[in-house]
Design a protein around this motif. Sequence first.
Motif, PDB file in Angstrom:
ATOM      1  N   LYS A 167       0.828  -1.209   0.000  1.00 55.81           N
ATOM      2  CA  LYS A 167       0.000   0.000   0.000  1.00 55.81           C
ATOM      3  C   LYS A 167       0.863   1.260   0.000  1.00 55.81           C
ATOM      4  N   GLU A 168       1.923   1.250   0.819  1.00 55.05           N
ATOM      5  CA  GLU A 168       2.821   2.404   0.892  1.00 55.05           C
ATOM      6  C   GLU A 168       3.508   2.643  -0.455  1.00 55.05           C
ATOM      7  N   LYS A 169       3.942   1.560  -1.083  1.00 55.05           N
ATOM      8  CA  LYS A 169       4.606   1.666  -2.381  1.00 55.05           C
ATOM      9  C   LYS A 169       3.639   2.171  -3.446  1.00 55.05           C
ATOM     10  N   ALA A 170       2.405   1.637  -3.426  1.00 55.55           N
ATOM     11  CA  ALA A 170       1.399   2.052  -4.404  1.00 55.55           C
ATOM     12  C   ALA A 170       1.015   3.514  -4.210  1.00 55.55           C
ATOM     13  N   ALA A 171       0.895   3.939  -2.953  1.00 56.48           N
ATOM     14  CA  ALA A 171       0.536   5.331  -2.669  1.00 56.48           C
ATOM     15  C   ALA A 171       1.616   6.286  -3.162  1.00 56.48           C
ATOM     16  N   LYS A 172       2.861   5.914  -2.965  1.00 57.78           N
ATOM     17  CA  LYS A 172       3.975   6.740  -3.428  1.00 57.78           C
ATOM     18  C   LYS A 172       3.992   6.826  -4.949  1.00 57.78           C
ATOM     19  N   ARG A 173       3.776   5.693  -5.585  1.00 60.93           N
ATOM     20  CA  ARG A 173       3.764   5.659  -7.049  1.00 60.93           C
ATOM     21  C   ARG A 173       2.611   6.474  -7.615  1.00 60.93           C
ATOM     22  N   PHE A 174       1.433   6.354  -6.981  1.00 61.81           N
ATOM     23  CA  PHE A 174       0.273   7.112  -7.440  1.00 61.81           C
ATOM     24  C   PHE A 174       0.527   8.611  -7.299  1.00 61.81           C
ATOM     25  N   ALA A 175       1.133   9.009  -6.174  1.00 66.18           N
ATOM     26  CA  ALA A 175       1.411  10.425  -5.943  1.00 66.18           C
ATOM     27  C   ALA A 175       2.339  10.980  -7.019  1.00 66.18           C
ATOM     28  N   GLU A 176       3.291  10.173  -7.436  1.00 61.23           N
ATOM     29  CA  GLU A 176       4.215  10.597  -8.493  1.00 61.23           C
ATOM     30  C   GLU A 176       3.478  10.792  -9.818  1.00 61.23           C
ATOM     31  N   LEU A 177       2.596   9.869 -10.147  1.00 57.67           N
ATOM     32  CA  LEU A 177       1.863   9.940 -11.404  1.00 57.67           C
ATOM     33  C   LEU A 177       0.825  11.060 -11.401  1.00 57.67           C
ATOM     34  N   ALA A 178       0.145  11.215 -10.262  1.00 58.96           N
ATOM     35  CA  ALA A 178      -0.936  12.193 -10.177  1.00 58.96           C
ATOM     36  C   ALA A 178      -0.442  13.620 -10.014  1.00 58.96           C
ATOM     37  N   SER A 179       0.828  13.784  -9.659  1.00 55.70           N
ATOM     38  CA  SER A 179       1.354  15.134  -9.395  1.00 55.70           C
ATOM     39  C   SER A 179       1.594  15.937 -10.667  1.00 55.70           C
ATOM     40  N   GLU A 180       1.525  15.299 -11.822  1.00 60.01           N
ATOM     41  CA  GLU A 180       1.876  15.990 -13.057  1.00 60.01           C
ATOM     42  C   GLU A 180       0.890  17.095 -13.432  1.00 60.01           C
ATOM     43  N   ASN A 181      -0.394  16.872 -13.207  1.00 62.09           N
ATOM     44  CA  ASN A 181      -1.357  17.930 -13.548  1.00 62.09           C
ATOM     45  C   ASN A 181      -2.047  18.503 -12.316  1.00 62.09           C
ATOM     46  N   GLY A 182      -1.790  17.921 -11.164  1.00 62.33           N
ATOM     47  CA  GLY A 182      -2.292  18.481  -9.916  1.00 62.33           C
ATOM     48  C   GLY A 182      -3.763  18.256  -9.633  1.00 62.33           C
ATOM     49  N   ASP A 183      -4.449  17.422 -10.419  1.00 60.08           N
ATOM     50  CA  ASP A 183      -5.880  17.210 -10.183  1.00 60.08           C
ATOM     51  C   ASP A 183      -6.166  16.010  -9.290  1.00 60.08           C
ATOM     52  N   GLY A 184      -5.112  15.301  -8.873  1.00 60.09           N
ATOM     53  CA  GLY A 184      -5.287  14.170  -7.979  1.00 60.09           C
ATOM     54  C   GLY A 184      -5.764  12.908  -8.646  1.00 60.09           C
ATOM     55  N   ASN A 185      -5.814  12.920  -9.981  1.00 60.38           N
ATOM     56  CA  ASN A 185      -6.235  11.744 -10.730  1.00 60.38           C
ATOM     57  C   ASN A 185      -5.241  11.459 -11.848  1.00 60.38           C
ATOM     58  N   ILE A 186      -5.325  10.240 -12.379  1.00 65.14           N
ATOM     59  CA  ILE A 186      -4.473   9.856 -13.508  1.00 65.14           C
ATOM     60  C   ILE A 186      -5.378   9.463 -14.673  1.00 65.14           C
ATOM     61  N   SER A 187      -5.317  10.234 -15.730  1.00 67.93           N
ATOM     62  CA  SER A 187      -6.129   9.905 -16.901  1.00 67.93           C
ATOM     63  C   SER A 187      -5.444   8.808 -17.708  1.00 67.93           C
ATOM     64  N   GLN A 188      -6.203   8.211 -18.622  1.00 70.42           N
ATOM     65  CA  GLN A 188      -5.622   7.176 -19.467  1.00 70.42           C
ATOM     66  C   GLN A 188      -4.467   7.732 -20.285  1.00 70.42           C
ATOM     67  N   ALA A 189      -4.645   8.947 -20.801  1.00 72.48           N
ATOM     68  CA  ALA A 189      -3.598   9.574 -21.617  1.00 72.48           C
ATOM     69  C   ALA A 189      -2.328   9.788 -20.796  1.00 72.48           C
ATOM     70  N   GLU A 190      -2.474  10.258 -19.541  1.00 72.82           N
ATOM     71  CA  GLU A 190      -1.317  10.483 -18.674  1.00 72.82           C
ATOM     72  C   GLU A 190      -0.625   9.156 -18.355  1.00 72.82           C
TER      73      GLU A 190
END
Length: 231
Positions: free
Chosen positions: A124-147
């Motif tokens: 869970k800790e690893k997944a949360a860190k990875r998600f934060a890295e991916l979601a930080s690019e546009n700042g909306d807290g989500n990861i789109s398919q394109a991203e």
Amino acid sequence: MKYKKALISIVSGGLLISSGLLQAKPMTGDFIKKYDQNNDGQISLAEFNQQLNATFLSVDSDGNGRFDKAEFLQYSEQKKAEYEKKKMTRRAEAKQRYFNKLDQNSDGVIAQSEYMDVAINKAKEKAAKRFAELASENGDGNISQAEFMQRKHHKKAHKKHPHDAKKHGHDPKKHSAEKMFSRMDSDNNGEVTAEENRQSRIKWFNKLDADNNGSISADELKQAHSARRKK
């Protein structure tokens, strides 16, 4: 000596032959602690020379003011054995710490529920860190398919294990020691004098002293470590 070779001595643990002499290759903190005699957080050339002079005397087993390849390799093997012993101790201590972490109720055994609980929390800790890295690019807290599709995924290159070479009758550490000895033996007479050792270690010191202020800081060691890793 090439920059890459000069920096090998500051990476991870153990004992390696460097351009200056057989030299410890610990992490930055241990390296500073070993050489920094006045505890100012830096290594002066005087401190550097003092430590390496002591090492030179240890390598020069017959006390004749110089050492040959046999003495050099013998000292190398001795220090390598000492390092391996310490490494095994550290590994056992690390395993014990991890066992204690898994054995949550300290009853001396690891139940499946305890093992799964720790493994799930770690994932869970690893997944949360990875998600934060991916979601930080546009700042909306989500990861789109394109991203997600645009994100690059790097795979670590497979590293050949040093024991693979030994299986074919080649010991890379011994080969490295012989090469380092040849670099120090500037007149190629089969022996390294105190002056040859002094000249080689000054070159090594100057490589590490990036700002040329006459001392080596922890930041300079970290920079050198980072530069080597990029090679």
